[in-house]
Design an enzyme around this catalytic site. Structure first.
Site, PDB file in Angstrom:
ATOM      1  N   LYS A 172     -17.917  -9.417   2.801  1.00 15.21           N
ATOM      2  CA  LYS A 172     -17.285  -9.292   2.120  1.00 15.21           C
ATOM      3  C   LYS A 172     -15.602  -9.563   3.157  1.00 15.21           C
ATOM      4  CE  LYS A 172     -15.014  -6.181  -1.043  1.00 15.21           C
ATOM      5  NZ  LYS A 172     -14.958  -4.800  -1.748  1.00 15.21           N
ATOM      6  N   SER A 205     -14.592  -5.234  -6.823  1.00 18.04           N
ATOM      7  CA  SER A 205     -13.847  -6.222  -6.080  1.00 18.04           C
ATOM      8  C   SER A 205     -14.860  -7.095  -5.006  1.00 18.04           C
ATOM      9  CB  SER A 205     -12.822  -5.628  -5.057  1.00 18.04           C
ATOM     10  OG  SER A 205     -13.458  -4.702  -3.988  1.00 18.04           O
ATOM     11  N   SER A 264     -16.608  -0.917  -6.763  1.00 20.72           N
ATOM     12  CA  SER A 264     -16.575  -2.347  -5.967  1.00 20.72           C
ATOM     13  C   SER A 264     -18.049  -2.898  -5.484  1.00 20.72           C
ATOM     14  CB  SER A 264     -15.557  -2.429  -5.100  1.00 20.72           C
ATOM     15  OG  SER A 264     -14.424  -2.454  -5.726  1.00 20.72           O
TER      16      SER A 264
END
Lengths: 101, 462, 459
Positions: B69, B144, B168
């Site tokens: 990420k 996210s 997330s």
């Protein structure tokens, strides 16, 4: 929660605190949206928090102190300045501020 | 059926070589990424070099490709947190978890898309455009960690690192049909993770198999002298947990089904029957209604975000503050308000007191049950554009997860089936440092259902 | 309003009418090996710019602070020396404001629960109450183009993250000289604790006075503090503290005299003009939005640690104790003892060296050091030899001096004439002639001085 009236003045003040240059369109949009969001979260008033202590951290950890060698993570000058917008003679450079602090 | 251990075995027996695997992977990523937009930056050159030079496969992640990420600092590899403000930011240091992955031999494939600054649950608020859901390119992957979830769902590669503040990891894992493990707050170091909600942020793996999540967690977890909030509790042997096969008492709360799509409740009930068949007991418990968590999380998150985004002044790195997206500005403004003189007590302090109520509520619950199960999300993946209409979209989508995050608890999402072609997720969460129990139960469910066989049509088997 | 330097005499009636109320905020950098929240060296003085920084003190994305235990102990030690109560439960908070030298956009500081509270310091038999002693981090250093001859500003982050202790008094100080005395005493105490060099010029000690002025009569009626105060920043010497306070006293009193309420504001001191001027309000965030630092677990100090620090404090001679000791045990006069107390380094050397020079006069040894007749950094043996040599010099009475010099002047008219025409070598010759008579074991400087005097007289 308090009945806070959001006006442009309050939004401008918050923008100043957050060092944000907002457009007049953004200012009026936030002035409209923020009270909506605040009323959406107002249900927290339904919960009684009298005599309840706040919890800022969930780990229960206390007293954590440094445990590293001196200069262990020192960065070299190339690494320090490679992301900087402007540098000059080993300094970060910014637009001139009129006064010293 | 590719797991980390199987892959490593195939390297060791010389059936495969990581160089061949990695170059094939990049070929496929380049083919699919224009539609998926899962990756923002590829680490192709270095990854291939690393793979070519690999001779020793002793390290637990030797030659294992992994997606990262984009809010983890990676030394000499662009890190943007999906924010244009950090468009050209190249960190001079590695996050602790990145260092651990590298030290264990992992090969970083690239940096994955996310909601900018990790504010959101759609990956639609990325300054670099939305990631799409591999099951339906017109739908959102969640967020996210949407880029990581979409990459894992597509097998590009099936291992990724994500981060969760309150949903997330687990919410995009649910929408993309993968395993997403969010550890106890403090179990995994945050050093080098671009801060969002500092009292909540937690790195964790997204995988297709429980075994891989357990293996990765075992390597990522542990005390870090650079993170004062990381716990010194010894790290359990999570691989051993995979074989424990204990019987648990599982809590279930009516409040966690309010407003949940009936199709999701149906899938959940099927999963519940499977767990019962496996010998686990269910017990009704009373939990604080998730609607309060939405409000509470909104305050905590905005407040901490408003503080954490103060360092972006364009002097030492990044572009000027005018480069923040409107979404980021909106959040900072509200956060500054909740912390300001005259409103602090009514908002921030009140929220932190309710946090105590939630923690106490869970403590009571865990006197009666070992773990709690619930649907992960109230709905399956929504269409692109749907996040834009609601400033609290994320909080609503994550409502079933927020309370456990606020209390710092560990949890996992498991895929339990498809509804109209879209994945449905089940979450298991437990008390502090109950990762072992969670992994044990998750593995039992996985063995029974082989949920990893559910794949999108474009799935790539590495 | 435009302000100009004011030069009203202290006897002016305006000073009789008003009372000054001063609170002092003092910042002291701790001399710990590492910085407050990372392992970078805290000794930044004289280092090349931005050479002692890491992701933490540079405020890079993702970096996290870990506190320095030594700094916490030293802060408690300062608190104990200032008679404070120690908060066993304490924590750090974030204080938000924007300035280019503050890398994170917030300073890690303490607010609701400082390490130390409610102490006092006796200054000339007056109790100056200490409100709080707390620990925070220093900012980077901002330079304004002076060295590059342009209009840019430049930042060096070597100082960023150095531990900084803030000591805040109650508004108990009444005058500029009293403020200076308090500061001098505070400086000495902290120097004696050996936790900071407290050098105002180097910036390791900084002071911000908060000044307000109130009408004497109304003060005596209700003892009520005025509802405004003026904070003055940018002061880097004791002298300037006094000047800044004096300027403000006068400025505010003149305003009040015109029935104008002075504005609550922050002003800066301008050394060159000897006056203060208002800072633009935008330079200061009006709301710091404090909240507990989520990155640092709370502090739970062990009571035994406090006991230990208290014991340590007992073993340290503080200024008052040294003064007493020097007078009582060494028989020094109060003036001499004071010099060796206020100049800690000199006093340290005296105490170190005097031990080895038992049979020499202690007052004379002190005077040798004070008058720099002998180097203070000698080892005890050399010191002893040199001191003995210096102190054994003959005491020649004034009459002998006078007679000798007069005889030499009469005997050497040519050299005298040469000297009077400006030949310096002639003076050396005449001096040599005197020494030939008097012997070398005398104060040459004193002799030379007398000789020059006499040569100037006799025409």
């Amino acid at each position: 929660m308090s009945k806070f009236k959001f006006g442009l003045r309050q939004v401008k003040q918050l923008a100043l605190l957050m060092n944000l240059d907002l457009t007049s369109q953004e200012l009026s949009q936030f002035a409209k949206e923020m009270p909506q969001t605040l009323s959406a979260i107002a249900n927290l008033n339904e919960l009684d928090t009298q005599n309840i202590m706040p919890t800022y951290q969930t780990t229960g950890i206390v007293n954590r102190f440094q445990d590293e060698q001196i200069n262990e993570r020192n960065l070299d000058k190339k690494a320090i300045f490679k992301n900087a917008a402007r540098t000059h003679h080993d300094y970060f450079q910014i637009k001139g501020l009129k006064y010293s602090k | 059926m590719t797991t980390i251990n199987r892959l490593r075995q195939s390297y060791r027996t010389k059936k495969r070589h990581p160089a061949e695997l990695i170059s094939g992977l990049f070929k496929q990523i380049k083919k699919l990424n224009p539609q998926l937009n899962a990756y923002l930056t590829l680490n192709e050159e270095l990854a291939l070099k690393q793979a070519n030079e690999l001779k020793n496969f002793d390290l637990p992640l030797a030659g294992i490709p992994i997606a990262i990420k984009d809010n983890f600092c990676t030394k000499d590899l662009r890190t943007t947190a999906s924010a244009k403000l950090l468009d050209d930011f190249v960190p001079p240091y590695d996050a602790t978890v990145i260092k651990k992955l590298k030290d264990n031999g992992a090969i970083i494939i690239g940096k994955t898309n996310m909601d900018a600054w990790a504010h959101g649950s759609s990956t639609e608020t990325s300054d670099y455009g939305p990631t799409t859901n591999p099951y339906d390119l017109n739908r959102l992957p969640g967020g996210s960690s949407g880029g990581s979830a979409a990459a894992v769902a597509s097998g590009l590669p099936p291992f990724a690192l994500g981060s969760e503040t309150a949903g997330s990891i687990r919410q995009p894992a649910a929408w993309c049909g993968v395993v997403g493990l969010k550890p106890t707050y403090g179990r995994v170091s945050r050093y080098g993770l671009i801060a969002m909600g500092s009292s909540l942020d937690c790195p964790g793996p997204l995988t297709r198999h429980v075994e891989d999540a357990a293996l990765l967690l075992g390597l990522l977890a542990g005390y870090d002298k650079y993170d004062a909030t990381s716990t010194k509790e010894p790290v359990d042997n999570y691989l051993k947990a995979l074989k424990a096969k204990r019987k648990f008492t599982l809590g279930i709360s009516d409040d966690y089904f309010e407003g949940v799509d009936s199709k999701i409740i149906n899938e959940f009930m099927k999963a519940k029957r499977i767990l019962e068949k496996l010998g686990h007991n269910f017990k009704k418990i009373k939990l604080i209604n998730p609607k309060y968590s939405i409000s509470l999380y909104t305050i905590l998150q905005r407040a901490e975000v408003s503080s954490n985004l103060c360092r972006y002044d364009g002097v030492r790195f990044g572009k000027p503050r005018s480069s923040f997206s409107q979404q980021a500005k909106r959040r900072m403004m509200l956060g500054a308000f909740t912390l300001s003189v005259g409103y602090y007590d009514a908002y921030y302090l009140k929220a932190q007191k309710i946090r105590t109520l939630i923690i106490n509520n869970f403590k009571e619950a865990f006197k009666q049950v070992d773990l709690i199960v619930a649907p992960t999300t109230p709905v399956t993946a929504l269409k692109l554009g749907e996040s834009e209409t609601n400033p609290m979209f994320g909080e609503v989508m994550d409502q079933l997860i927020e309370a456990s995050s606020i209390a710092g608890l560990p949890g996992i999402n498991l895929p339990i089936g498809l509804q109209q072609g879209l994945p449905v997720g089940l979450q298991i969460f437990g008390p502090h440092l109950s990762e072992t129990e969670i992994i044990d139960l998750a593995k039992q469910y996985e063995d029974e259902t082989a949920f990893y066989q559910i794949k999108p049509s474009d799935f790539y088997e590495i | 309003m435009k302000t100009k330097p004011l030069f009203i005499k202290l006897s002016h009636p305006i000073f009789m009418k008003y009372k000054t109320i001063i609170g002092l905020e003092t910042h002291v950098e701790l001399a710990t090996e590492s910085k407050m929240f990372c392992g970078c060296s805290g000794n930044y003085f004289g280092q090349s710019p931005n050479s002692q920084v890491c992701p933490v003190c540079l405020g890079l994305p993702g970096a996290l602070p870990v506190p320095n235990e030594q700094a916490i102990k030293w802060t408690v030690l300062i608190g104990l020396a200032l008679n404070c109560q120690i908060n066993l439960s304490s924590y750090f908070e974030r204080k938000h404001y924007f300035y280019p030298d503050l890398p994170k956009g917030y300073q890690i500081s303490q607010y609701a629960k400082p390490l130390c509270q409610n102490g006092y310091l006796m200054v000339n038999n007056r109790k100056i109450r200490i409100n709080r002693v707390h620990l925070e981090e220093d900012t980077g250093k901002l330079l304004h183009g002076q060295q590059f001859n342009d209009k840019g500003s430049y930042i060096d982050f070597n100082r960023s993250g150095v531990p900084l202790v803030e000591i805040v008094t109650e508004p108990d100080v009444e005058s500029a000289p009293q403020a200076a005395k308090y500061l001098k005493q505070l400086q000495l105490i902290i120097q004696y604790l050996n936790v900071s060099d407290c050098d105002m010029e180097k910036g390791s000690m900084r002071c911000e006075p908060n000044i307000s002025v109130v009408n004497y009569n109304s003060w005596q009626k209700n003892q009520q503090l005025p509802d405004y105060k003026v904070e003055v920043k940018n002061i880097n010497s004791f002298r300037f503290v006094q000047q800044a306070i004096a300027f403000e006293e006068e400025r505010q009193a003149l305003l009040l005299d015109k029935n104008q309420q002075p504005k609550q504001e922050t002003r800066r001191y301008l050394e060159s003009k000897r006056q203060t001027e208002a800072m633009r309000s935008k330079e200061f965030a009006q709301d710091y939005r404090y909240f507990p630092e989520p990155d640092i677990p709370p502090l739970e100090l062990n009571p035994t640690l406090i006991q230990k620090l208290n014991k340590q404090l007992q073993t340290i001679d503080l200024p008052t104790q040294r003064l007493e000791k020097l007078m009582k045990d060494y028989g020094l006069s109060s003036e001499t003892a004071l010099v060796l107390t206020e100049n800690k380094k000199l006093g340290d050397n005296y105490l170190r060296l005097v031990k080895n020079s038992q049979d020499l006069d202690k007052t004379k040894l002190a005077n040798l050091l004070i008058n720099k007749k002998i180097a203070a950094d000698l080892n005890p043996d050399d010191f002893f030899t040199q001191a003995k040599h210096l102190l054994s010099k003959k005491n020649i009475d004034q009459a002998t001096f006078d007679q000798t010099i007069e005889k030499v002047i009469i005997d050497n008219p040519k050299a005298v004439a040469d000297y009077r025409q400006g030949k310096q070598t002639a003076l050396q010759f005449l001096l040599g002639q005197c020494l030939r008579t008097l012997g070398r074991q005398i104060e040459v400087e004193q002799l030379k001085h007398l000789l020059v005097e006499k040569l100037a007289l006799k025409k």
